[in-house]
Enzyme design. Structure first.
Site: not given
Ligand SMILES: O=P(O)(O)OC[C@H]1O[C@H](OP(=O)(O)OP(=O)(O)O)[C@H](O)[C@@H]1O
Ligand SMILES: O=C(O)c1cc(=O)[nH]c(=O)[nH]1
Length: 490
Positions: A99, A383, A389
């Site tokens: 734990k 994309r 650009h």
């Protein structure tokens, strides 16, 4: 075999068992028959552990020593732990119940102790400090990480039942108890996360299983703590009859005959599993959406009410004609539905190896963003054409070559759009083996992806969608058959 989950599955299948035996020796409780003649307590405790392991090794799926009982005996106790671990057959996984939960550098030291000193296969961890407190443990490949979700002790509810809002679901669900938030978050921290869920609160299992459908739960509280075995199994087992590791420590180790006690408990568990599995695989007597979770049925009905499912004559991205069209771009206009869809993707993402997700332009981009938020996974996106650009990138976001990427797409017809992005991602040095879509139109896309080494996972198929709509009276059986005939190529 060094991967905890593989070891667990193999041991569970070989021994036909979901039973884990806890090895928690207390000198005062040691049955006299194990006492060492020279009064050496550690030697007696080792004899006890050896007897339990030898009596049960073919009946268990794991052993779970709790380190507290060994630390309480000082340095000789830690040596006892080391010797006990050496007694366990290598094919049975060891869950070290420690734990642990601390800040990064301390967590790293704890992780070294668990995995390098004691060579445990899995460990129990506290989630209180949040995700980064388990990162050091998650860095060890293939180790199991059992995060405390709902504990078995009497005061468990003091904090764990506090009802808290989640900003991502504020508008569509009431506040949820803290343990549900823990379950939801922790399963996305690492594919190696399981949850600790105590059997003394069987009523919590159903809700936790719903938000963590594939996770393994480590279940303490059976036996001396009085947990409800049958209730726990019925609510917590996965549909495959696995997914629970039922621990018993005192009930086995203090028994007059540990083997008989272990066999009895294993068999009791298996009797419930047998009925559970036959219920899960029983025919649904024609009820079309019998297997589908109510949330998914709801999602389909709400998509229809949003106007996202249209019938007519459409041309698709692949150039094919289609008598129906599913416009998931509409999701952005209903954020609560978008969040619901994202949660369904996140469920499928859980369990896949994934360093980051990648959205496919354009329809899937807002969906992938919602998935990134729901699953807390970093996002990149491809994309359709590199920018002419600015930075001129073809992939947006940050990544490292070699990372494993899971593709997020809205739906799949031919798979062409996914494959185009997969090519871009692979050319950038990323590894792509899985793609998740909301809807599989069942028109060969999955097979085309498989041929390119990509597994496609869908939240639901076209057929399932049509079944839900027909059962709800929103689609005539004739229209359903017409669409099915079309996708069969008729
Ligand atoms: O499996 P496939 O045959 O590739 O078809 C599925 C693709 O078609 C749609 O994209 P589409 O290019 O029409 O629109 P979008 O630019 O809005 O994503 C849809 O969003 C999927 O990306
Ligand atoms: O194949 C496609 O282009 C396509 C099918 C569909 O149902 N919805 C969509 O947006 N695209």
């Amino acid at each position: 075999m060094s991967n905890f989950w593989e070891k667990l599955t193999a041991a569970s299948e070989k021994n036909q068992s979901l039973l884990c035996v806890g090895l928690d020796p207390v000198p005062e409780q040691m049955p006299p028959r194990y006492a060492s003649a020279d009064g050496d307590i550690i030697a007696g405790l080792l004899k006890w552990n050896r007897a339990v392991v030898e009596a049960t090794a073919d009946l268990v799926c794991a052993y779970k020593p709790n380190i507290a009982f060994y630390e309480a005996l000082g340095t000789p106790g830690l040596e006892l732990l080391r010797q006990t671990l050496a007694l366990i057959p290598p094919e049975i996984p060891v869950i070290l119940d420690a734990k642990r939960g601390d800040i990064g550098s301390t967590a790293a030291a704890y992780a070294r102790a668990c995995f390098e000193q004691f060579r445990a296969d899995a460990v129990t961890l506290s989630p209180y400090l949040g995700r980064d407190s388990i990162d050091a443990f998650a860095a060890y490949q293939g180790k199991g990480l059992f995060v405390l979700c709902h504990t078995s002790n009497p005061s468990a509810g003091e904090f764990q039942h506090l009802e808290i809002a989640d900003w991502r679901t504020l508008d569509r669900e009431p506040n949820q108890p803290l343990y549900i938030h823990v379950a939801r978050a922790a399963v996305h921290w690492s594919p190696n996360v399981g949850l600790v869920v105590g059997a003394t609160y069987p009523e919590t299992f159903q809700a936790i299983r719903q938000v963590a459908p594939r996770a393994w739960f480590l279940v303490p509280g059976i036996g001396a703590q009085g947990g409800d075995l049958e209730g726990t199994l019925r609510a917590g087992l996965r549909a495959d009859g696995a997914g629970l590791i039922i621990n018993s420590s005192r009930g086995i180790c203090l028994a007059e005959d540990p083997r008989a006690a272990a066999q009895n408990l294993r068999d009791q568990i298996n009797r419930v599993r047998a009925t559970h599995q036959s219920a899960a695989t029983a025919p649904t007597s024609g009820a079309p959406s019998g297997e589908m979770r109510p949330q998914l049925q709801q999602l389909i009905l709400e998509l229809a009410s949003l106007g996202a499912i249209q019938f007519g004559d459409f041309t698709l991205a692949s150039g094919r004609r289609s008598p129906f069209y599913i416009d998931l771009r509409l999701l952005v206009s209903r954020p609560s539905l978008l969040a619901q869809a994202a949660a369904a993707y996140a469920d499928l993402l859980n369990g896949l190896t994934c360093d980051r997700i990648a959205g496919i332009p354009y329809a899937a981009l807002p969906i992938a963003t919602a998935v990134a938020l729901a699953a807390d996974r970093p996002l990149i996106y491809t994309r359709k054409e590199a920018k002419g650009h600015g930075l001129g990138k073809a992939i947006e976001g940050s990544w490292q070559p070699g990372e494993q990427v899971v593709v997020i797409e809205d739906l799949i017809t031919s798979g062409g759009s996914i494959l185009q992005s997969v090519e871009q991602l692979r050319a950038a040095g990323l590894v792509v083996e899985d793609a998740i879509v909301l809807i599989d139109r069942e028109q060969g896309g999955k097979e085309n992806l498989a041929a390119a080494g990509v597994r496609a996972h869908s939240v639901f198929t076209l057929r399932e969608m049509l079944d839900v709509l027909t059962a709800a009276g929103q689609l005539s059986p004739a229209k359903r058959d017409e669409v099915l005939n079309y996708i069969r190529g008729g």
